[in-house]
Design an enzyme around this catalytic site. Structure first.
Site, mmCIF file in Angstrom:
data_model
loop_
_atom_site.group_PDB
_atom_site.id
_atom_site.type_symbol
_atom_site.label_atom_id
_atom_site.label_comp_id
_atom_site.label_asym_id
_atom_site.label_seq_id
_atom_site.Cartn_x
_atom_site.Cartn_y
_atom_site.Cartn_z
ATOM 1 N N LYS A 129 0.845 -1.210 0.000
ATOM 2 C CA LYS A 129 0.000 0.000 0.000
ATOM 3 C C LYS A 129 0.880 1.260 0.000
ATOM 4 O O LYS A 129 2.092 1.173 0.234
ATOM 5 C CB LYS A 129 -0.915 -0.024 1.226
ATOM 6 C CG LYS A 129 -0.159 -0.057 2.556
ATOM 7 C CD LYS A 129 -1.072 -0.458 3.707
ATOM 8 C CE LYS A 129 -0.306 -0.493 5.017
ATOM 9 N NZ LYS A 129 -1.105 -1.070 6.107
ATOM 10 N N TYR A 131 17.213 30.140 6.820
ATOM 11 C CA TYR A 131 16.060 30.875 7.342
ATOM 12 C C TYR A 131 16.153 31.025 8.853
ATOM 13 O O TYR A 131 16.511 30.078 9.554
ATOM 14 C CB TYR A 131 14.762 30.134 7.011
ATOM 15 C CG TYR A 131 14.394 30.218 5.542
ATOM 16 C CD1 TYR A 131 14.147 31.440 4.934
ATOM 17 C CD2 TYR A 131 14.282 29.054 4.787
ATOM 18 C CE1 TYR A 131 13.811 31.507 3.594
ATOM 19 C CE2 TYR A 131 13.928 29.102 3.444
ATOM 20 C CZ TYR A 131 13.690 30.333 2.853
ATOM 21 O OH TYR A 131 13.349 30.401 1.542
HETATM 22 C C1 LIG Z 1 -0.269 -2.058 6.766
HETATM 23 C C2 LIG Z 1 -0.831 -3.359 7.174
HETATM 24 C C3 LIG Z 1 0.003 -4.493 7.314
HETATM 25 C C4 LIG Z 1 1.511 -4.412 7.209
HETATM 26 O O1 LIG Z 1 2.019 -3.800 8.361
HETATM 27 P P1 LIG Z 1 3.606 -3.633 8.603
HETATM 28 O O2 LIG Z 1 3.708 -3.134 9.982
HETATM 29 O O3 LIG Z 1 4.090 -2.648 7.593
HETATM 30 O O4 LIG Z 1 4.201 -4.980 8.403
HETATM 31 C C5 LIG Z 1 -0.610 -5.706 7.585
HETATM 32 N N1 LIG Z 1 -1.949 -5.806 7.736
HETATM 33 C C6 LIG Z 1 -2.769 -4.734 7.635
HETATM 34 C C7 LIG Z 1 -4.245 -4.905 7.829
HETATM 35 C C8 LIG Z 1 -2.241 -3.482 7.367
HETATM 36 O O5 LIG Z 1 -3.053 -2.416 7.286
#
Ligand SMILES: *Cc1c(COP(=O)(O)O)cnc(C)c1O
Length: 379
Positions: A39, A259
Site C-alpha cells: 500500500k 532561514y
Molecule cells: C499495513 C498493514 C500491514 C503491514 O504492516 P507492517 O507493519 O508494515 O508490516 C498488515 N496488515 C494490515 C491490515 C495493514 O493495514
C-alpha cells in the site's frame, strides 16, 4: 522525470534486497503463505515496480481499490487484497471486474454482498476486531458474523479470517497475546484459513503466523521495532535516498546559515548545500546533529531544512565538492536512526517522499554485463 536528465535527488530501490526480505519473511513463517503489503506506493518504493519484483508472493495487499486497479492495468496477475474493502455497489463491481479481493469489516458490506450476483467470483477476507478498534467486526457482533458465514458458506470463491495486531512492535505488551487468543478462540470453530501477523508479528510472535502472514515494512528492509535494527533482523534496506551537493561555501565566524539565521558559525568552515528539502519529503523537524553521509563520512546538518535544500558542515569531509553524492538514508545510514532524530517512525519517512523524487532501480550485479548504467523509470 525527463529522460536523459539524471535527477540529483532520487530514491535508489534495490530489487534484490526486496527479494531477500521476502525470503526472510518466508523463512520466519515457513508454513504460512505471504501477502506482501505494498500500500501507499509500496511504502514509497513504487507500487508497480515492487509488485513486479515481489511477484513470487502468494498475494499482494493494497489499501484502496484504486491501487488495485493500477496494478491490474499494469499487467500484474498476482492475487490482490484490498485492505479497506468497498463502500458501495460501484466499488464492489470493481472487485469483480479487476479480480480484487475485499476485506469485509462491516454489516454495510455484508448487505451488499447478500444482494450481489457474483458472490461466487469473490474471495472475501473477513476481518475481526480483536482490540485495535479500527476496522473489523467487534466482538459482540461475532455471533451475527458466524451466522452470516454459515448461511453463505461455499457460495463465495473463498474466505479467510483475519485480524490486525495493534501493539506487536512492543514485545513486552500482553495485549498481543490477548488479541491472538481471542481470534483463535473464535476461528478454531471455523473451517476457513486465518491471517494475523504484520511485520512485527512475523518477526517476533510465532503464535501469530497462522495460514497467511502480511508483512509490509520488513519487506523494505526496515525494522518495526525501536530497539532492534534491520541488520540484527537479517533484513536488507531496499531504499537509498540520495542527493548531491549543489554548492560549497567558505563561512567566516559570525555568519549565520539559512532561514531564521539560528545557526551561527563559530570558526571558519566549509558549508555544503544539498539538493533535498521538505519538498522532497525530508523531515523539517530534525534534532541538532542529524547526519547525512558524504564519501562514507557522516557530516552534520546545520541550520533549518528548507523546501528544496539543506545545509551541512563539511569540516569532516574537506574533499567534498559540488556534484558529490549525499546519502540521506539507506545502507550507510539507517532510516530508523533518522526516524528517531526527527521524532517520527520510518513508515512516515518512506511514505512522505514526494513525487519529484525519482525512483531508480539499483543496477543488479550481472555476470554478463559490466554496465553500471542506472535505468530511470517513471514512478
Ligand atoms: C499495513 C498493514 C500491514 C503491514 O504492516 P507492517 O507493519 O508494515 O508490516 C498488515 N496488515 C494490515 C491490515 C495493514 O493495514
Amino acid at each position: 522525470m525527463i529522460e536523459g536528465v539524471s535527477p540529483s535527488t532520487r530514491a535508489l530501490v534495490d530489487s534484490s534486497a526486496l527479494q531477500h526480505n521476502l525470503r526472510q519473511a518466508r523463512q520466519q513463517a515457513p508454513d504460512s503463505r505471504v501477502m506482501a503489503v505494498i500500500k501507499a506506493n509500496a511504502y514509497g518504493h513504487g507500487l508497480v515496480r515492487v509488485a513486479r519484483v515481489l511477484e513470487d508472493a502468494d498475494a499482494l495487499a493494497v489499501a484502496r481499490v484504486k491501487e488495485g486497479i493500477v496494478l491490474r492495468n499494469a499487467g500484474i496477475t498476482t492475487r490482490i487484497v484490498v485492505l479497506q474493502g468497498f463502500l458501495d455497489r460501484d466499488e464492489l463491481d470493481a472487485y469483480l471486474n479487476f479480480q480484487l479481493e475485499p476485506v469485509i469489516h462491516g454489516f454495510h458490506q455484508l448487505r451488499l454482498l447478500a444482494t450481489c450476483s457474483y458472490l461466487d467470483k469473490l474471495h472475501l477476507w473477513m476481518k475481526l476486531d480483536t482490540g485495535m478498534n479500527r476496522l473489523g467486526f467487534r466482538q459482540p457482533d461475532w455471533n451475527a458474523v458466524h451466522e452470516w458465514v454459515g448461511h453463505y458458506r461455499d457460495k463465495w470463491a473463498g474466505l479467510t479470517w483475519m485480524t490486525h495486531l495493534a501493539n506487536a512492535d512492543d514485545l513486552a505488551d500482553a495485549a498481543t497475546i490477548k488479541q491472538i487468543n481471542l481470534f483463535n478462540d473464535f476461528t478454531s470453530n471455523q473451517i476457513e484459513p486465518t491471517s494475523i501477523a504484520n511485520s512485527a508479528g512475523v518477526l517476533s510472535w510465532k503464535q501469530s503466523h497462522a495460514d497467511w502472514i502480511r508483512p509490509g515494512l520488513m519487506l523494505y528492509g526496515v525494522s518495526p521495532f525501536t530497539d532492534r535494527t534491520a541488520s540484527e533482523l537479517g533484513l536488507h534496506p531496499a531504499m537509498t535516498l540520495q542527493s548531491r551537493l549543489v554548492s560549497c561555501q567558505q563561512l567566516q565566524p559570525g555568519d549565520s546559515v539559512g532561514y531564521g539565521g539560528d545557526w551561527v558559525c563559530h570558526q571558519s568552515m566549509r558549508l555544503g548545500v544539498v539538493a533535498i528539502g521538505y519538498g522532497d519529503g525530508y523531515p523539517r523537524s530534525i534534532q541538532a546533529g542529524t547526519f547525512v553521509v558524504i564519501h562514507g563520512i557522516p557530516v552534520p546538518i546545520i541550520g533549518r531544512v528548507s523546501m528544496d535544500m539543506l545545509t551541512v558542515d563539511l569540516t569532516a569531509s574537506p574533499e567534498a565538492c559540488e556534484g558529490d553524492e549525499v546519502i540521506l538514508w539507506g545502507n550507510q545510514l539507517p532510516i530508523e536512526t533518522l526516524a528517531k532524530s526527527s521524532s517520527t517512525i520510518p513508515y512516515t519517512l518512506l511514505c512522505g517522499i514526494t513525487r519529484r523524487v525519482g525512483i531508480v532501480d539499483v543496477p543488479q550485479v550481472d555476470a554478463n554485463s559490466e554496465s553500471k548504467k542506472q535505468i530511470v523509470v517513471e514512478r
